[in-house]
Design a protein around this motif. Structure first.
Motif, PDB file in Angstrom:
ATOM      1  N   LEU A 208     -11.258  74.695 -59.820  1.00 51.73           N
ATOM      2  CA  LEU A 208     -12.222  75.532 -59.577  1.00 51.73           C
ATOM      3  C   LEU A 208     -13.516  74.797 -60.149  1.00 51.73           C
ATOM      4  CD1 LEU A 208     -10.230  77.844 -59.228  1.00 51.73           C
ATOM      5  CD2 LEU A 208     -11.737  79.313 -60.791  1.00 51.73           C
ATOM      6  N   GLY A 209     -13.422  73.646 -60.639  1.00 47.92           N
ATOM      7  CA  GLY A 209     -14.649  72.829 -60.978  1.00 47.92           C
ATOM      8  C   GLY A 209     -14.221  71.443 -61.536  1.00 47.92           C
ATOM      9  N   PHE A 210     -13.789  71.305 -62.648  1.00 49.41           N
ATOM     10  CA  PHE A 210     -13.865  70.269 -63.337  1.00 49.41           C
ATOM     11  C   PHE A 210     -13.125  69.039 -62.656  1.00 49.41           C
ATOM     12  CE2 PHE A 210     -14.259  68.428 -67.731  1.00 49.41           C
ATOM     13  CZ  PHE A 210     -13.427  67.468 -67.721  1.00 49.41           C
ATOM     14  N   ALA A 211     -11.955  69.366 -62.155  1.00 50.73           N
ATOM     15  CA  ALA A 211     -11.165  68.358 -61.556  1.00 50.73           C
ATOM     16  C   ALA A 211     -11.994  67.649 -60.319  1.00 50.73           C
ATOM     17  CB  ALA A 211      -9.768  68.677 -61.213  1.00 50.73           C
ATOM     18  N   PRO A 212     -12.418  68.476 -59.400  1.00 44.38           N
ATOM     19  CA  PRO A 212     -13.042  67.995 -58.137  1.00 44.38           C
ATOM     20  C   PRO A 212     -14.683  67.343 -58.581  1.00 44.38           C
ATOM     21  CG  PRO A 212     -13.037  70.446 -58.166  1.00 44.38           C
ATOM     22  CD  PRO A 212     -12.177  69.979 -59.267  1.00 44.38           C
ATOM     23  N   ALA A 213     -15.055  67.932 -59.419  1.00 44.18           N
ATOM     24  CA  ALA A 213     -16.420  67.428 -60.040  1.00 44.18           C
ATOM     25  C   ALA A 213     -16.165  65.895 -60.607  1.00 44.18           C
ATOM     26  CB  ALA A 213     -16.917  68.198 -61.067  1.00 44.18           C
ATOM     27  N   GLU A 214     -15.291  65.835 -61.457  1.00 38.88           N
ATOM     28  CA  GLU A 214     -15.005  64.402 -61.879  1.00 38.88           C
ATOM     29  C   GLU A 214     -14.630  63.501 -60.736  1.00 38.88           C
ATOM     30  OE1 GLU A 214     -13.030  63.925 -65.802  1.00 38.88           O
ATOM     31  OE2 GLU A 214     -11.896  62.885 -64.900  1.00 38.88           O
ATOM     32  N   ARG A 215     -13.641  64.023 -59.886  1.00 30.90           N
ATOM     33  CA  ARG A 215     -13.190  63.040 -58.828  1.00 30.90           C
ATOM     34  C   ARG A 215     -14.364  62.594 -58.280  1.00 30.90           C
ATOM     35  NH1 ARG A 215      -9.075  62.731 -55.485  1.00 30.90           N
ATOM     36  NH2 ARG A 215      -7.714  63.079 -57.475  1.00 30.90           N
ATOM     37  N   TYR A 216     -15.247  63.773 -57.712  1.00 27.81           N
ATOM     38  CA  TYR A 216     -16.399  63.158 -56.922  1.00 27.81           C
ATOM     39  C   TYR A 216     -17.181  62.358 -57.599  1.00 27.81           C
ATOM     40  CZ  TYR A 216     -19.929  64.295 -53.313  1.00 27.81           C
ATOM     41  OH  TYR A 216     -20.686  64.301 -52.341  1.00 27.81           O
ATOM     42  N   PHE A 217     -17.824  62.449 -58.905  1.00 26.23           N
ATOM     43  CA  PHE A 217     -18.381  61.495 -59.738  1.00 26.23           C
ATOM     44  C   PHE A 217     -17.586  60.369 -60.050  1.00 26.23           C
ATOM     45  CE2 PHE A 217     -21.521  64.434 -60.015  1.00 26.23           C
ATOM     46  CZ  PHE A 217     -21.416  65.495 -60.723  1.00 26.23           C
ATOM     47  N   GLU A 218     -16.503  60.097 -60.181  1.00 25.21           N
ATOM     48  CA  GLU A 218     -15.902  58.934 -60.228  1.00 25.21           C
ATOM     49  C   GLU A 218     -15.530  58.060 -58.926  1.00 25.21           C
ATOM     50  OE1 GLU A 218     -12.296  59.494 -62.430  1.00 25.21           O
ATOM     51  OE2 GLU A 218     -13.307  59.502 -64.395  1.00 25.21           O
ATOM     52  N   ASP A 219     -15.678  58.715 -57.673  1.00 25.27           N
ATOM     53  CA  ASP A 219     -15.532  58.093 -56.479  1.00 25.27           C
ATOM     54  C   ASP A 219     -16.883  57.481 -56.351  1.00 25.27           C
ATOM     55  OD1 ASP A 219     -13.559  60.336 -54.521  1.00 25.27           O
ATOM     56  OD2 ASP A 219     -12.783  58.661 -56.138  1.00 25.27           O
ATOM     57  N   LEU A 220     -17.849  57.888 -56.834  1.00 26.14           N
ATOM     58  CA  LEU A 220     -19.240  57.417 -56.349  1.00 26.14           C
ATOM     59  C   LEU A 220     -19.687  56.247 -57.655  1.00 26.14           C
ATOM     60  CD1 LEU A 220     -21.344  60.507 -55.315  1.00 26.14           C
ATOM     61  CD2 LEU A 220     -20.197  58.398 -53.938  1.00 26.14           C
ATOM     62  N   LEU A 221     -19.249  56.726 -58.922  1.00 29.19           N
ATOM     63  CA  LEU A 221     -20.002  55.980 -59.802  1.00 29.19           C
ATOM     64  C   LEU A 221     -18.953  55.170 -60.759  1.00 29.19           C
ATOM     65  CD1 LEU A 221     -22.665  58.633 -60.600  1.00 29.19           C
ATOM     66  CD2 LEU A 221     -22.974  56.622 -59.642  1.00 29.19           C
ATOM     67  N   GLY A 222     -17.628  55.406 -60.555  1.00 32.24           N
ATOM     68  CA  GLY A 222     -16.608  54.833 -61.220  1.00 32.24           C
ATOM     69  C   GLY A 222     -16.044  55.378 -62.358  1.00 32.24           C
ATOM     70  N   GLN A 223     -14.598  55.054 -62.454  1.00 30.77           N
ATOM     71  CA  GLN A 223     -14.028  56.010 -63.588  1.00 30.77           C
ATOM     72  C   GLN A 223     -14.436  56.116 -64.782  1.00 30.77           C
ATOM     73  OE1 GLN A 223     -10.042  54.650 -64.911  1.00 30.77           O
ATOM     74  NE2 GLN A 223      -9.260  56.397 -64.186  1.00 30.77           N
ATOM     75  N   GLY A 224     -14.520  57.099 -65.499  1.00 31.02           N
ATOM     76  CA  GLY A 224     -15.227  57.046 -66.817  1.00 31.02           C
ATOM     77  C   GLY A 224     -16.668  57.318 -66.906  1.00 31.02           C
ATOM     78  N   ILE A 225     -17.141  57.934 -65.857  1.00 29.95           N
ATOM     79  CA  ILE A 225     -18.510  57.996 -65.687  1.00 29.95           C
ATOM     80  C   ILE A 225     -19.020  59.489 -66.596  1.00 29.95           C
ATOM     81  CG2 ILE A 225     -18.560  59.636 -63.667  1.00 29.95           C
ATOM     82  CD1 ILE A 225     -21.251  56.965 -64.887  1.00 29.95           C
ATOM     83  N   THR A 226     -18.003  60.145 -66.864  1.00 29.58           N
ATOM     84  CA  THR A 226     -18.226  61.313 -67.671  1.00 29.58           C
ATOM     85  C   THR A 226     -17.763  61.128 -69.065  1.00 29.58           C
ATOM     86  OG1 THR A 226     -15.996  62.347 -67.180  1.00 29.58           O
ATOM     87  CG2 THR A 226     -18.056  63.009 -65.679  1.00 29.58           C
ATOM     88  N   ALA A 227     -17.110  59.954 -69.617  1.00 27.34           N
ATOM     89  CA  ALA A 227     -16.711  59.773 -70.996  1.00 27.34           C
ATOM     90  C   ALA A 227     -17.929  59.558 -71.819  1.00 27.34           C
ATOM     91  CB  ALA A 227     -15.746  58.610 -70.960  1.00 27.34           C
ATOM     92  N   ASN A 228     -18.630  60.471 -72.110  1.00 24.33           N
ATOM     93  CA  ASN A 228     -19.944  60.218 -73.202  1.00 24.33           C
ATOM     94  C   ASN A 228     -19.583  61.033 -74.460  1.00 24.33           C
ATOM     95  OD1 ASN A 228     -21.722  58.445 -71.582  1.00 24.33           O
ATOM     96  ND2 ASN A 228     -21.509  60.106 -70.096  1.00 24.33           N
ATOM     97  N   THR A 229     -20.211  60.838 -75.626  1.00 26.31           N
ATOM     98  CA  THR A 229     -19.885  61.279 -76.933  1.00 26.31           C
ATOM     99  C   THR A 229     -20.809  62.527 -77.051  1.00 26.31           C
ATOM    100  OG1 THR A 229     -21.361  59.852 -78.057  1.00 26.31           O
ATOM    101  CG2 THR A 229     -18.908  59.354 -77.890  1.00 26.31           C
ATOM    102  N   ILE A 230     -20.275  63.517 -77.444  1.00 27.18           N
ATOM    103  CA  ILE A 230     -21.020  64.841 -77.903  1.00 27.18           C
ATOM    104  C   ILE A 230     -22.016  64.319 -79.028  1.00 27.18           C
ATOM    105  CG2 ILE A 230     -21.105  66.992 -78.895  1.00 27.18           C
ATOM    106  CD1 ILE A 230     -18.220  67.097 -77.466  1.00 27.18           C
ATOM    107  N   THR A 231     -21.834  63.861 -79.905  1.00 26.22           N
ATOM    108  CA  THR A 231     -22.495  63.381 -81.062  1.00 26.22           C
ATOM    109  C   THR A 231     -23.559  62.519 -80.524  1.00 26.22           C
ATOM    110  OG1 THR A 231     -20.957  61.578 -81.887  1.00 26.22           O
ATOM    111  CG2 THR A 231     -21.272  63.592 -83.157  1.00 26.22           C
ATOM    112  N   GLY A 232     -23.390  61.649 -79.426  1.00 23.29           N
ATOM    113  CA  GLY A 232     -24.433  60.892 -79.061  1.00 23.29           C
ATOM    114  C   GLY A 232     -25.381  61.513 -78.035  1.00 23.29           C
TER     115      GLY A 232
END
Lengths: 889, 414
Positions: A378-402
């Motif tokens: 419903l959201g997370f999986a296709p969104a992440e796939r979409y972003f990773e296909d375009l920008l590379g795996q791990g594009i959403t791996a960013n820290t919350i404290t940062g």
């Protein structure tokens, strides 16, 4: 370099700090009461006074900065007398309630008095009386015990950012009061409760239950609610969780929690927990299946008791052996007769990585199917796939404290404060230190953080993609292409030949803010994905991320959506994110697993439902999910599930979906088993078993048992065994072990090899432009106090938010003659439900919002959907709604 | 001594700008604009002017700290919170000579590089608010305030900000908190407002009377000014006399005038010819002096040598008919009411003191109460976050020191 002398010892400090911190560095303890490591120094309790040479008066260690050459004494007769006196003064009005007060044993005042305080007081006057002013459902307040350290006020305004309480009155008549006239009406995060040093603020669920020293065990674990994955400590007595407490220095949340994590633990012990396997006796289409009805306040379904009506006419209790044998036989039958394609499985983002790994292994090797998906569709999986296909795996791996160090933060598709509260706190912290916060859409939790009101952009109804493409065009005009990823540049250029454009107030200001900002964070909620033009919005976000070199965050309502993806619970992906379609990857796993993995990609969630309806899928295994309630167009979902030949549901409660099952299996829940979760930062964290549960089995163990009965042995003795296998096989979790994970820094790419794929060309499907000219539209809302359907079984959370509430904007409320607290009927073409209404002034467009947490009254049952051809997510936009005020009974 | 601050005060229209101009008003402003800001600060230093709010800090030194801080914007705040009981000297300046203050503020702002000034006016002075507002309007009209004052390109704006009845907001950091819209509670010092003040920027807080001295200093020069009054503490001073005297009121006299002279020569002595029992030399926060100890020069430097303080210069005179225990009680009630509640010793301790003295006053005193009072006062003194608690404690200690017999009487004879 600052050199000071404390108690005769020379200390060198490499950065400026207060005397209190310097003493800590030197290993010298100075007593404090109003001081707290997360808060700015206050200087009110006067306990931390020290002698500083050449300064005439005693000085506050917590506020005075250490200067080069200072000579400080922290112990002396004078100082001891001061500490004794200050404590005596605190006790002249503080009631000596220790025998009765819950805080005894963990009370800072008690500890200080026993160490530094006087043995006898000299006060012989009347003690101050404070009338109890507020009855709250969750907090117990006793202002007579309050010592006005103001830690709670400072926590609420400076750290939580909610500003719900303040000191009123002056001098000895000061009181700490909430701003609302009745109960607290705040975010119920409980962080004030955490920092209160005495028994002035206590937890009602925990009140008078046990003493601090009567705990059997304390276990550090991870919260089961959302994708942040806060760490906290669970306190257990008699195999029951008595309390959840945070710990400063523990986990990424560093001692802060939200209402769900703090007070939501009771679901685990709810009486409605499944204890025995159930086998269906009534036919699926019979009337008796309708246990739940559309009453206005449906209760939680009655316990299955032998002979008592209702559920005992549908299911009979069975032994594990019988139930597992039936499942193994049925699945084998259907697989052999119709092929693996007739079997499908739905995994769970509430289950651990170990559970999900075993699930997809079973589906692939044993059931011979790749029809595996989850609610993450419903959201997370296709969104992440979409972003990773375009920008590379791990594009959403960013820290919350940062996140709080960003110069600008753009939020869209959801309210971070409600969905991932601790991430929301990081945004608030950023706003306080000068970050510019901008929101596209509605926001309640961050409304006060948007200093420049124009930076809340209200798109025309459901047209976030248009707004984003307009913004992208303006940014592109200034920045041009970036040149780093040619394919991306090409696609951006192509899109901007014919962008969807729209006018929206604030776009110009937003463009300026983004162009001026150094570091930008973009936070994406799943509302964006659930649009007819969902994939276009995703592309625009990806393009903005790319051009602005921004950091991308995906909000996640569930604790392990990322883990589920990492484990390969997707129709076209193997563990580690390796595409199924690539023979090399497939073969690697086939060798390790000693089996055959079907070559063809499987079906996504909504396709599985459709194929079930068409009787192409005959067997469905649902682990830890409730699709009947959690998917739109409930009537269709129900039809689909009823059309199955065989439905197995493995869960902790008899959910709406489980009621339609052929076999129901009781699983172990959070805190009853070990395992790991991977949070939205892509950080792996360890959950620990805290209580022993007599009934139920771990999800992975249930699957292993069935697998064995189908001829494929899975000999895992513990969750740790499973992680060892994952660490051997998954290219992403290489060499990880529980010991490693325990240390706390397992951030992507862990020790593994990120997937370095080629950017795929993602086609644009140009949808017809939808115009929404109706009066009012219904949209889902993720609320702060509830999450999915487990929170409704937590009595504390139900006390805070006892029923679903329809949120309506001021203008429409006036138009419909609605007042706060009215009951209304909410009707769409899919059905009608009755709920309480609340007027929400932060809603600025023609939408009404309703949550999907309460049985029989979830918003998704009133919504229809279409499938986005690229993401395969259900698009739920454009549902017109009629609201009618109901006369009171 | 020729009047400086209360010049023209008998004129019922003294607050009007035309009357002020008639007696040479706003000339110092023009003169100041011809000088460099640094030179003005030098003059103030040379003059030896000390803050008239009660602390007596050398104004020139304070200004040079602000000058040394390169950040901007800088703010100038005029502390018109005049809350010390017995003090009404600023009131007369605000209500009868507002233009002197305005002129002083603009010159000071120019010297400090501040372009915005606030007058933090206590909420209990509604008439002063009206007068000030009118005067400020007149000043804008005549181009003594605005974006281009006197056409010299100097910019200064004044906002009158009213308090809401809190003595604690006379303390400069609590005042700044209140100005920022927050709870009026003092802040930790350091950092001092001169570096981190209103909204984190360098801020100078000066008393009404202090700023009203500035035009005269510019007019005659710092050197000449320094010859008025005491050597270490020069300038004209407004002493407000109240209590059991023939002629209560505000008297402008040279700094260092003896207390005896103020009471007997200027204020006409004790009303009805009774005997003098006790005097508060500078408001109730200053240690009380017994009737025979009033031969002391009333300035900041001398008074500590005589076991008291100048404070605000509010002379409260008590004759032999006054009950000192009652005075102590009323004073403690004041401090208790005004305590902000931030720190433990003031919040809890002052209330304790009040309760004890209340019992004594109403005939319920117990043996050991006086020792207890001293002990509690010692506990408070020097341990509080700000001087309010000190004021209460010192008041009690001085009372016991000089009038112990009255307390004993109350306890023994109920």
């Amino acid at each position: 370099m600052i050199t000071i002398t404390i108690n005769g010892k020379d200390i060198i400090l490499d950065e400026p700090m207060t005397i209190l911190k310097a003493a800590d560095v030197a290993g010298i303890k100075i007593p404090t009461l109003c001081h707290h490591e997360l808060l700015e120094p206050y200087g009110g309790c006067r306990l931390c006074v020290v002698e500083v040479e050449r300064m005439p008066k005693l000085q506050n260690a917590c506020t005075l900065m250490a200067a080069d050459g200072m000579v400080i004494r922290t112990e002396s007769e004078v100082i001891s007398k001061v500490r004794q006196d200050m404590l005596e003064l605190l006790l002249i009005n503080h009631p000596l309630d220790c025998p009765y007060c819950d805080k005894a044993g963990e009370c800072e005042l008690q500890d200080l008095v026993s160490k530094y305080g006087p043995t006898v007081g000299r006060y012989r006057e009347e003690k101050r009386k404070v009338p109890e002013s507020h009855e709250d459902r969750v907090f117990v307040r006793n202002m007579e015990r309050c010592i006005l350290c103001t830690r709670c006020v400072r926590m609420c305004s400076d750290v939580q950012g909610a500003g719900a309480i303040s000191v009123v009155g002056r001098g000895g008549r000061s009181r700490i009061e909430p701003f609302s006239p009745t109960s607290f009406n705040c975010e119920y995060c409980g962080n004030c409760l955490t920092v209160c040093p005495v028994g002035a603020i206590l937890s009602r669920p925990h009140l008078h239950s046990l003493r601090a020293w009567q705990i059997d065990r304390e276990v550090e674990t991870i919260c089961p609610y959302c994708g942040v994955g806060c760490s906290f400590v669970v306190q257990v007595r008699d195999e029951s969780i008595k309390r959840v407490i945070p710990r400063f220095g523990l986990g990424l949340n560093n001692g802060l929690l939200c209402s769900r994590g703090r007070f939501g633990y009771e679901f685990r012990e709810c009486a409605e927990r499944l204890t025995k396997p159930l086998i269906r006796i009534a036919p699926k289409n019979s009337q008796k299946s309708e246990v739940r009805s559309q009453k206005s306040n449906p209760p939680i379904p009655p316990l299955l008791k032998g002979g008592e009506g209702g559920l005992s006419e549908i299911f009979r209790e069975a032994s594990w052996t019988e139930a597992l044998d039936i499942i193994a036989e049925k699945l084998k039958d259907i697989r052999d007769k119709y092929g693996g394609d007739a079997v499908a499985g739905i995994a769970s983002p509430r289950c651990t990585n170990e559970d999900n790994y075993v699930f997809q292994k079973f589906m692939r090797i044993v059931c011979q199917t790749n029809n595996i998906d989850s609610i993450s569709r419903l959201g997370f999986a296709p969104a992440e796939r979409y972003f990773e296909d375009l920008l590379g795996q791990g594009i959403t791996a960013n820290t919350i404290t940062g996140l709080k160090n960003s110069d600008a933060i753009l939020i869209l598709g959801g309210d971070p404060i409600a969905i991932n509260p601790i991430l929301g706190l990081s945004i608030r912290a950023g706003a306080r230190s000068g970050a510019k916060v901008a929101v596209i859409g509605n926001t309640k939790g961050l409304a006060q953080m948007i200093q420049d009101k124009t930076l809340q952009i209200i798109p025309p109804l459901f047209k976030e993609a248009e707004v984003l493409e307009s913004l992208l065009l303006e940014i592109f005009k200034v920045k041009g292409l970036r040149g780093e990823r040619p394919a991306m540049d090409r696609m951006v250029g192509k899109l901007l030949e014919k962008p969807l454009k729209t006018e929206a107030q604030g776009l110009d200001e937003l463009k300026d803010v983004l162009l001026k900002a150094g570091s930008i964070s973009i936070i994406v909620g799943m509302d964006i994905v659930q649009r007819v033009n969902g994939h276009r919005a995703l592309f625009a976000i990806a393009a903005l991320t790319y051009l602005l070199e921004a950091r991308l965050y995906l909000l996640s309502e569930k604790p392990n959506e990322q883990g589920l993806i990492d484990m390969g619970c997707l129709p076209d992906v193997l563990p580690g994110g390796r595409p199924l379609g690539i023979g090399d990857f497939r073969r690697r796993f086939e060798n390790a697993w000693k089996g055959i993995i079907p070559e063809k990609d499987g079906l996504t969630l909504m396709e599985i439902i459709e194929m079930a309806r068409n009787k192409k899928i005959k067997a469905l295994y649902i682990m830890g999910e409730n699709p009947l309630f959690n998917l739109p167009k409930g009537s269709y979902i129900k039809d689909a599930l009823r059309s199955l030949d065989f439905l197995v549901v493995q869960d902790i409660f008899l959910t709406e979906t489980a009621e339609l099952a052929d076999v129901v299996l009781p699983a172990m829940s959070w805190a009853e088993k070990d395992g790991t979760y991977t949070n939205l930062e892509r950080r792996i964290q360890l959950l620990r078993k805290a209580v022993n549960r007599a009934s139920g089995m771990e999800d992975w163990r249930i699957i292993s048992e069935i697998s064995g009965r189908m001829g494929y042995r899975m000999d895992y003795r513990s969750a740790q065994d499973i992680m060892e296998e994952i660490a051997r096989l998954s290219p992403l979790y290489r060499d990880l072990s529980y010991d490693e994970i325990e240390k706390g820094d397992c951030l992507w790419p862990y020790k593994g090899e990120p997937l370095r794929g080629v950017i795929s060309e993602i086609p644009f499907v140009v949808e017809g432009v939808h115009e929404y000219k109706g009066e009012l539209y219904l949209a889902p809302e993720k609320v702060l106090f509830h999450s999915g359907t487990i929170s409704r079984r937590s009595s504390a959370l139900r006390k805070i938010c006892p029923e679903p509430i329809l949120k309506i904007g001021v203008h429409h409320a006036e138009r419909l003659g609605l007042k706060e607290g009215d009951y209304v009927s909410v009707s769409t073409t899919e059905g009608s439900i009755n709920v309480l209404v609340s007027i929400e002034e932060t809603i600025k467009d023609n939408k009404v919002l309703l949550s999907n947490n309460f049985e029989g009254r979830g918003v998704l049952s009133l919504l229809n959907y279409s499938i986005d051809p690229i993401t395969k997510a259900p698009a739920i936009e454009g549902m017109e709604v009629t609201i009618k005020r109901l006369k009171l009974q | 001594m020729e009047r400086v601050l209360l010049k023209n005060i008998e004129n019922p229209n003294s607050a009007d700008i035309n009357e002020y101009l008639k007696i040479g008003g706003y000339k110092s402003l023009s003169k100041a604009f011809a000088l460099q800001p640094k030179d003005i600060i030098e003059e103030i230093k040379k003059s030896g002017l000390r803050g008239r709010g009660g602390a007596g800090f050398p104004t020139g030194m304070k200004w040079s700290f602000a000058d040394a801080d390169p950040r901007s914007p800088k703010y100038l705040i005029c502390n018109a919170d005049e809350g010390e009981p017995g003090t009404f000297k600023d009131r007369i300046l605000l209500e009868r000579n507002p233009h002197l203050l305005i002129e002083g503020i603009v010159i000071s702002g120019y010297a400090l590089g501040a372009q915005e000034g606030f007058i933090y006016l206590r909420g209990e002075y509604p008439h002063a608010k009206d007068v000030l507002s009118r005067a400020i309007k007149q000043a804008y009209k005549n181009n003594y305030l605005g974006d281009n004052i006197l056409g010299k390109g100097v910019r200064f704006h004044i906002t009158v900000y009213q308090g809401a009845g809190a003595y604690i907001c006379g303390e400069e950091t609590a005042l700044i908190e209140s100005l920022e819209g927050k709870r009026g509670q003092p802040r930790s010092k350091p950092p001092f407002p001169v570096n981190v003040g209103a909204w984190g920027m360098p801020t100078i807080v000066n008393n009404v009377e202090t700023l009203s001295n500035v035009p005269y200093i510019i007019d005659v020069g710092g050197e000449v000014y320094s010859r008025i009054g005491s050597k270490d503490c020069p300038g004209p001073k407004l002493y407000c006399v109240s209590g059991c005297v023939e002629r209560p009121g505000v008297y402008e006299l040279p700094m260092g005038t003896s207390l005896r002279e103020i009471i007997y020569k200027h204020a006409g002595g004790i009303k009805g010819g009774r005997g003098l029992k006790a005097v508060f030399p500078g408001g109730i926060s200053t240690p009380v002096l017994p009737g025979d100890k009033i031969d002391c020069p009333m300035d900041f430097v001398s008074m500590p040598k005589f076991d008291s303080m100048l404070g605000s210069g509010a002379v409260i005179v008590m004759d032999e008919s006054v009950c000192m225990v009652k005075v102590a009680l009323r004073s403690l009630r004041f401090f208790e009411h005004e305590s902000c509640g931030k720190c433990v010793p003031c919040r809890e301790g002052v209330e304790w003191l009040r309760k004890i003295v209340e019992r004594i006053e109403y005939g319920k005193g117990r043996e050991g109460d006086i020792e207890l009072l001293s002990q509690v006062a010692e506990t408070i003194s020097g341990r509080t976050f700000c001087p309010l608690g000190d004021g209460a404690a010192c008041m009690v200690l001085a009372m016991i020191k000089h009038f112990r017999y009255e307390f004993e009487e109350h306890i023994k004879n109920r």
